[in-house]
Design a protein around this motif. Structure first.
Motif, PDB file in Angstrom:
ATOM      1  N   UNK A  48       0.829  -1.201   0.000  1.00 16.78           N
ATOM      2  CA  UNK A  48       0.000   0.000   0.000  1.00 16.78           C
ATOM      3  C   UNK A  48       0.866   1.255   0.000  1.00 16.78           C
ATOM      4  N   UNK A  49       1.857   1.299   0.886  1.00 16.21           N
ATOM      5  CA  UNK A  49       2.730   2.464   0.957  1.00 16.21           C
ATOM      6  C   UNK A  49       3.549   2.658  -0.293  1.00 16.21           C
ATOM      7  N   UNK A  50       4.055   1.565  -0.852  1.00 18.06           N
ATOM      8  CA  UNK A  50       4.919   1.670  -2.032  1.00 18.06           C
ATOM      9  C   UNK A  50       4.149   2.183  -3.252  1.00 18.06           C
ATOM     10  N   UNK A  51       2.935   1.689  -3.444  1.00 19.63           N
ATOM     11  CA  UNK A  51       2.190   2.109  -4.632  1.00 19.63           C
ATOM     12  C   UNK A  51       1.691   3.544  -4.495  1.00 19.63           C
ATOM     13  N   UNK A  52       1.308   3.976  -3.297  1.00 19.69           N
ATOM     14  CA  UNK A  52       0.889   5.369  -3.129  1.00 19.69           C
ATOM     15  C   UNK A  52       2.064   6.319  -3.352  1.00 19.69           C
ATOM     16  N   UNK A  53       3.240   5.974  -2.846  1.00 18.68           N
ATOM     17  CA  UNK A  53       4.415   6.824  -3.046  1.00 18.68           C
ATOM     18  C   UNK A  53       4.830   6.873  -4.509  1.00 18.68           C
ATOM     19  N   UNK A  54       4.659   5.763  -5.226  1.00 17.84           N
ATOM     20  CA  UNK A  54       5.002   5.742  -6.651  1.00 17.84           C
ATOM     21  C   UNK A  54       4.069   6.642  -7.442  1.00 17.84           C
ATOM     22  N   UNK A  55       2.776   6.616  -7.127  1.00 22.87           N
ATOM     23  CA  UNK A  55       1.822   7.488  -7.809  1.00 22.87           C
ATOM     24  C   UNK A  55       2.142   8.959  -7.539  1.00 22.87           C
ATOM     25  N   UNK A  56       2.514   9.274  -6.303  1.00 21.70           N
ATOM     26  CA  UNK A  56       2.873  10.651  -5.975  1.00 21.70           C
ATOM     27  C   UNK A  56       4.156  11.071  -6.710  1.00 21.70           C
ATOM     28  N   UNK A  57       5.149  10.186  -6.720  1.00 19.35           N
ATOM     29  CA  UNK A  57       6.430  10.506  -7.359  1.00 19.35           C
ATOM     30  C   UNK A  57       6.286  10.660  -8.866  1.00 19.35           C
ATOM     31  N   UNK A  58       5.331   9.953  -9.468  1.00 21.88           N
ATOM     32  CA  UNK A  58       5.109  10.069 -10.903  1.00 21.88           C
ATOM     33  C   UNK A  58       4.752  11.501 -11.266  1.00 21.88           C
ATOM     34  N   UNK A  59       3.900  12.126 -10.460  1.00 20.86           N
ATOM     35  CA  UNK A  59       3.544  13.522 -10.682  1.00 20.86           C
ATOM     36  C   UNK A  59       2.360  13.747 -11.595  1.00 20.86           C
ATOM     37  N   UNK A  60       1.953  12.717 -12.341  1.00 23.89           N
ATOM     38  CA  UNK A  60       0.865  12.877 -13.306  1.00 23.89           C
ATOM     39  C   UNK A  60      -0.450  12.314 -12.836  1.00 23.89           C
ATOM     40  N   UNK A  61      -0.572  12.058 -11.525  1.00 23.17           N
ATOM     41  CA  UNK A  61      -1.801  11.500 -10.974  1.00 23.17           C
ATOM     42  C   UNK A  61      -2.277  12.348  -9.794  1.00 23.17           C
ATOM     43  N   UNK A  62      -3.568  12.278  -9.530  1.00 21.36           N
ATOM     44  CA  UNK A  62      -4.108  12.943  -8.357  1.00 21.36           C
ATOM     45  C   UNK A  62      -3.629  12.235  -7.095  1.00 21.36           C
ATOM     46  N   UNK A  63      -3.781  12.901  -5.952  1.00 24.30           N
ATOM     47  CA  UNK A  63      -3.408  12.305  -4.678  1.00 24.30           C
ATOM     48  C   UNK A  63      -4.159  10.982  -4.496  1.00 24.30           C
TER      49      UNK A  63
ATOM     50  N   UNK B  15      10.115   9.943   5.315  1.00 17.30           N
ATOM     51  CA  UNK B  15      11.097   9.716   4.252  1.00 17.30           C
ATOM     52  C   UNK B  15      12.509   9.809   4.822  1.00 17.30           C
ATOM     53  N   UNK B  16      12.706   9.155   5.969  1.00 22.40           N
ATOM     54  CA  UNK B  16      13.984   9.151   6.643  1.00 22.40           C
ATOM     55  C   UNK B  16      15.016   8.261   5.983  1.00 22.40           C
ATOM     56  N   UNK B  17      16.153   8.053   6.635  1.00 25.59           N
ATOM     57  CA  UNK B  17      17.262   7.295   6.026  1.00 25.59           C
ATOM     58  C   UNK B  17      16.929   5.826   5.753  1.00 25.59           C
ATOM     59  N   UNK B  18      15.929   5.271   6.448  1.00 27.79           N
ATOM     60  CA  UNK B  18      15.582   3.862   6.233  1.00 27.79           C
ATOM     61  C   UNK B  18      14.587   3.669   5.095  1.00 27.79           C
ATOM     62  N   UNK B  19      14.058   4.746   4.554  1.00 29.27           N
ATOM     63  CA  UNK B  19      13.081   4.653   3.465  1.00 29.27           C
ATOM     64  C   UNK B  19      13.802   4.454   2.136  1.00 29.27           C
ATOM     65  N   UNK B  20      13.360   3.473   1.348  1.00 34.47           N
ATOM     66  CA  UNK B  20      14.061   3.146   0.106  1.00 34.47           C
ATOM     67  C   UNK B  20      13.180   3.279  -1.133  1.00 34.47           C
ATOM     68  N   UNK B  21      11.953   3.780  -0.985  1.00 37.94           N
ATOM     69  CA  UNK B  21      11.051   3.882  -2.128  1.00 37.94           C
ATOM     70  C   UNK B  21      11.164   5.212  -2.845  1.00 37.94           C
ATOM     71  N   UNK B  22      10.244   5.482  -3.773  1.00 38.33           N
ATOM     72  CA  UNK B  22      10.251   6.747  -4.508  1.00 38.33           C
ATOM     73  C   UNK B  22       9.893   7.915  -3.603  1.00 38.33           C
ATOM     74  N   UNK B  23      10.503   9.056  -3.865  1.00 35.08           N
ATOM     75  CA  UNK B  23      10.258  10.240  -3.040  1.00 35.08           C
ATOM     76  C   UNK B  23       9.470  11.267  -3.854  1.00 35.08           C
TER      77      UNK B  23
END
Length: 303
Positions: free
Chosen positions: A213-228, A283-291
């Motif tokens: 859940x967290x990874x896919x929401x962060x990916x959609x946000x990082x893409x920039x072309x989708x709504x929240x 989004x601390x040092x242990x986070x490894x997904x898209x920002x």
């Protein structure tokens, strides 16, 4: 003739399924065959006593137990049909149809197909004039799904195309209205489907764990072309109501998965700046997904 809705009328026929329910509410799915007998602890029931008769009747076994006989609803068929992979249960399929706004004539992409449960719900919603392209990596899953779909509608569906292979490698669709991703790592497909999704189109991801859940929401946000993205979970609880005895039932369908839903923005348009800052350490040092690029104080890209 193919029955696109899967709804049958008239007398029961050999070769179709019925749902048999006992006095305690326990259900059994039967495939009717001429000359066959269903054996129970309360004696047998001859299939021939059902074939040619109407549904909505009761039949008594040799041992005196009464059973209610009905054709299965789509929701009942989805959970009783043969499967190789886990199915999307009716409560989640219903949410997908509504929140992804699946409409007659829609151009829909689905990946993966599993055992075909959601496929049936999507086909019924888009009708014969829509387009559903399902992608499945595993041949054995795709074959089971094909058989389940064709059995339920009694033939091939003109709106359905099934491709065996990886979505990112095999995608051939031009323009899409809706995208449904039911897979282990849907974030790997966001870029590919985003290129083909019409502005205003909906992407809906079904995932089982909070990490996904967290990874896919962060990916959609990082893409920039989708709504929240909006993330939901659906729980269904039965209730017992008899006279003054009204209470929650013993049966509850709790967690099965999460839905993450977002809409495609027009080309060149970026998502509005989020007004809510992320929690400290999100989004601390242990986070490894898209920002995400549109959150103050967070550097975009991969860490």
């Amino acid at each position: 003739m193919t029955n696109f809705s899967g709804v049958r009328r008239g007398p029961l026929e050999a070769g179709e399924r019925v749902t048999v329910t006992d006095s305690k509410g326990r259900r059994k799915s039967l495939l009717l065959k001429e000359g066959a007998t269903w054996h129970t602890t309360k004696g047998g029931i001859s299939h021939d006593d059902l074939i040619g008769g109407p549904e909505g009747v009761t039949i008594t076994s040799v041992g005196g137990m009464q059973y209610l006989v009905l054709r299965p609803l789509l929701s009942e068929y989805m959970v009783a049909m043969p499967r190789e992979a886990a199915v999307i249960y009716p409560k989640d399929a219903a949410q997908i149809l509504m929140w992804a706004d699946i409409f007659p004539g829609a151009r829909v992409l689905e990946a993966g197909v599993g055992s075909g449960a959601l496929t049936l719900a999507l086909l019924r919603a888009i009708g014969p004039d829509g387009q559903l392209h399902s992608y499945e990596r595993r041949e054995q899953f795709a074959e089971v799904a094909r058989k389940n779909v064709e059995f339920f509608i009694d033939g091939e569906h003109p709106a359905w195309q099934l491709t065996v292979g990886d979505l990112v490698e095999e995608i051939t669709d031009d323009r899409l209205d809706r995208v449904i991703l039911d897979m282990l790592a849907p974030w790997e497909c966001i870029e590919a489907v985003g290129e083909r999704l019409e502005p205003g189109g909906v992407v809906c991801c079904y995932v089982a764990t909070a990490t996904q859940l967290g990874r896919v929401t962060d990916t959609l946000r990082a893409h920039g072309g989708f709504t929240e993205p909006r993330a939901t979970e659906t729980t269904v609880r039965d209730w017992h109501a008899e006279g003054l005895a009204i209470r929650p039932g013993h049966g509850t369908s709790a967690h099965t998965g999460f839905l993450v839903i977002s809409r495609r923005l027009a080309p060149g348009v970026s998502a509005p700046m989020r007004k809510r800052r992320p929690a400290p350490g999100a989004y601390g040092p242990d986070y490894s997904g898209p920002r995400p690029a549109n959150i103050p104080g967070v550097a975009p890209g991969q860490s």
